[in-house]
Design a protein around this motif. Structure first.
Motif, short mmCIF file in Angstrom:
data_model
loop_
_atom_site.label_atom_id
_atom_site.label_comp_id
_atom_site.label_asym_id
_atom_site.label_seq_id
_atom_site.Cartn_x
_atom_site.Cartn_y
_atom_site.Cartn_z
N LEU A 79 0.83 -1.18 0.00
CA LEU A 79 0.13 -0.06 0.04
C LEU A 79 0.92 1.21 -0.22
N ALA A 80 0.82 1.97 -0.89
CA ALA A 80 1.38 3.39 -1.28
C ALA A 80 0.65 4.43 -0.60
N VAL A 81 1.00 5.08 0.43
CA VAL A 81 0.49 6.36 1.19
C VAL A 81 1.21 7.48 0.32
N VAL A 82 0.45 8.26 -0.62
CA VAL A 82 1.13 9.20 -1.38
C VAL A 82 0.69 10.55 -1.29
N GLY A 83 1.65 11.34 -0.83
CA GLY A 83 1.33 12.89 -0.38
C GLY A 83 2.57 13.70 -0.40
N ALA A 84 2.18 15.06 -0.49
CA ALA A 84 3.09 16.01 -0.62
C ALA A 84 4.16 15.79 0.60
N SER A 85 5.27 16.16 0.26
CA SER A 85 6.55 16.26 1.22
C SER A 85 6.17 17.38 2.51
N GLY A 86 6.17 17.13 3.65
CA GLY A 86 6.08 17.96 4.86
C GLY A 86 4.47 18.16 5.26
N SER A 87 3.83 16.91 4.73
CA SER A 87 2.38 16.95 4.80
C SER A 87 1.82 16.10 6.22
N GLY A 88 2.99 15.45 6.97
CA GLY A 88 2.49 14.58 8.19
C GLY A 88 2.71 13.20 8.04
N LYS A 89 3.01 12.66 6.88
CA LYS A 89 3.36 11.33 6.67
C LYS A 89 4.39 10.81 7.52
N ILE A 253 4.28 9.73 -6.78
CA ILE A 253 3.26 8.84 -7.10
C ILE A 253 3.58 8.10 -8.16
N GLU A 254 4.54 8.52 -9.12
CA GLU A 254 4.90 7.76 -10.32
C GLU A 254 5.43 6.28 -10.04
N LEU A 286 -11.51 7.27 -10.10
CA LEU A 286 -11.39 7.75 -8.89
C LEU A 286 -12.36 8.42 -8.10
N ARG A 287 -12.62 8.61 -6.93
CA ARG A 287 -13.88 8.91 -6.21
C ARG A 287 -13.50 10.66 -5.90
N HIS A 288 -12.40 10.81 -5.48
CA HIS A 288 -12.05 12.03 -4.71
C HIS A 288 -11.61 13.01 -5.84
N PRO A 289 -12.19 14.33 -5.59
CA PRO A 289 -11.65 15.30 -6.87
C PRO A 289 -10.09 15.72 -6.51
N PHE A 290 -9.59 15.43 -5.42
CA PHE A 290 -8.15 15.47 -5.23
C PHE A 290 -7.25 14.37 -5.97
N SER A 291 -7.76 13.35 -5.62
CA SER A 291 -7.14 12.08 -6.68
C SER A 291 -7.32 12.20 -8.21
N ARG A 292 -8.47 12.89 -8.59
CA ARG A 292 -8.43 13.14 -10.00
C ARG A 292 -7.67 14.22 -10.37
N ALA A 293 -7.24 14.97 -9.34
CA ALA A 293 -6.27 16.14 -9.63
C ALA A 293 -5.04 15.60 -9.91
N LEU A 294 -4.68 14.68 -9.17
CA LEU A 294 -3.13 14.03 -8.98
C LEU A 294 -3.11 13.35 -10.56
N TRP A 295 -4.29 12.60 -10.69
CA TRP A 295 -4.09 11.87 -12.25
C TRP A 295 -3.87 12.77 -13.26
N HIS A 296 -4.54 14.01 -13.32
CA HIS A 296 -4.27 14.90 -14.46
C HIS A 296 -2.82 15.52 -14.32
N ALA A 297 -2.26 15.64 -13.16
CA ALA A 297 -0.92 16.14 -13.02
C ALA A 297 0.22 15.20 -13.43
N LEU A 298 -0.10 13.78 -13.77
CA LEU A 298 0.97 13.06 -13.76
C LEU A 298 1.59 13.13 -15.59
N PRO A 299 2.82 12.99 -15.57
CA PRO A 299 3.45 13.17 -16.83
C PRO A 299 2.50 11.86 -17.89
N GLY A 300 2.41 12.57 -19.10
CA GLY A 300 1.58 11.66 -20.18
C GLY A 300 0.17 11.63 -20.10
N HIS A 301 -0.42 12.73 -18.96
CA HIS A 301 -1.91 13.21 -18.99
C HIS A 301 -1.78 14.48 -19.47
#
Length: 317
Positions: A79-89, A253-254, A286-301
């Motif tokens: 399981l990958a927990v994916v989030g920005a650096s410094g976000s509390g992971k 995330i890649e 993807l159910r959550h808007p933030f997850s969909r935003a991550l998808w759109h921000a990936l290279p190749g999208h």
């Protein structure tokens, strides 16, 4: 139909359906009727002083880093927990290892292998079922040879037992070195004599030494080039394929999508979506808007950007 025991309650579900706040990957299964790791409604806050106030007049305040976080790891999966650096992971990793600061307030529930845990029992699991691959290679002792660090301290109530355990540990350490392509001569080196990739592997071998059921890997790839980073994650993938569980904490995330079975999307101190990696094949899965935003921000999208207000972030171009 798969029967799942979680939080003391039996839950029946069809493999693949949404349950317990997440959907499954194709390989997800519940050994003995429960998750290997289950976290429910975990919150971590710290008691301190207002950092914006003058030094001698700062009022005490409570800063919440994790909020109502729920996630699960199945046996045999990564399981990958994916989030920005410094976000509390890293606070999440510390909480799961029972490493609580004296000013921390921790609420919620954590189960390991179907058994409810508290700070004391989580601390006892460190090195005895759960191992951490820490974020930085500076966690290695600069004054100790790496072979000794991987072997650890022999255990036993008598000198004979400790001697036997030391011999067992030496065999296990050399098996690990051979498995990860390090010769016996490397065990006599100090951390400063290792390459970045070698040091990362030593950290992983320290985690594997006690043959854990679960590895928590906190940002294991910073500072590595792409090939070495991929190799490090392949090692974690191999551990999961052998039947262990892996919680990979990362901002990349890649790389996560390359090796993970499922992804937990981390934002603002909580998991907003936990889903199979297959869901990242198209944004509509993807159910959550933030997850969909991550998808759109990936290279190749389409490299779309998104708003940052609440959960109603909209993808824009």
């Amino acid at each position: 139909m798969d029967a799942l025991q979680t939080g003391g309650h039996a839950v029946a579900h069809v493999t693949g359906e949404l349950h317990h706040h997440h959907s499954h990957a194709g390989s997800s299964h519940h050994a003995d009727g429960h998750h290997l790791l289950a976290v429910e409604h975990l919150s971590v806050a710290f008691d301190g002083y207002d950092p914006t106030a003058p030094y001698f007049s700062g009022a005490r305040c409570r800063s919440e880093v994790l909020h109502d976080l729920t996630l699960s790891v199945h046996e045999g999966e990564l399981l990958a927990v994916v989030g920005a650096s410094g976000s509390g992971k890293t606070v999440l990793a510390d909480a799961l290892m029972g490493q609580y600061e004296t000013n921390a307030e921790v609420t919620g529930s954590i189960w390991f292998d179907g058994i409810a845990q508290d700070a004391a029992s989580l601390a006892r699991l460190r090195g005895h079922g759960v191992s951490l691959v820490p974020q930085g290679v500076d966690n290695l002792d600069p004054l100790m040879r790496v072979g000794e660090q991987v072997r650890g301290v022999p255990r036993g109530s008598s000198r004979a037992e400790r001697r036997a355990d030391a011999a067992r540990r030496l065999v296990r350490q050399r098996e690990l070195f051979a498995s990860y392509g390090l010769g016996e001569q490397v065990e006599r080196l100090y951390p400063y004599q290792l390459s970045g990739g070698m040091a990362r592997r030593v950290l992983l071998m320290c985690a594997l030494m006690e043959e854990p059921c679960l590895i928590i890997a906190d940002e294991p790839t910073p500072g590595l080039d792409l090939d070495l980073a991929a190799h490090a994650l392949d090692d974690l993938r191999a551990f999961a394929d052998a039947g262990g569980g892996v919680l990979l904490i990362t901002h990349d995330i890649e790389l996560a999508l390359r090796v993970a079975d499922r992804v937990a999307v981390f934002r603002d101190g909580t998991v907003v979506e936990e889903t199979g990696v297959e869901s990242f094949s198209a944004p509509e899965l993807l159910r959550h808007p933030f997850s969909r935003a991550l998808w759109h921000a990936l290279p190749g999208h389409d490299f779309a950007t998104f708003g940052t207000v609440g959960d109603d972030a909209e993808v824009t171009r």
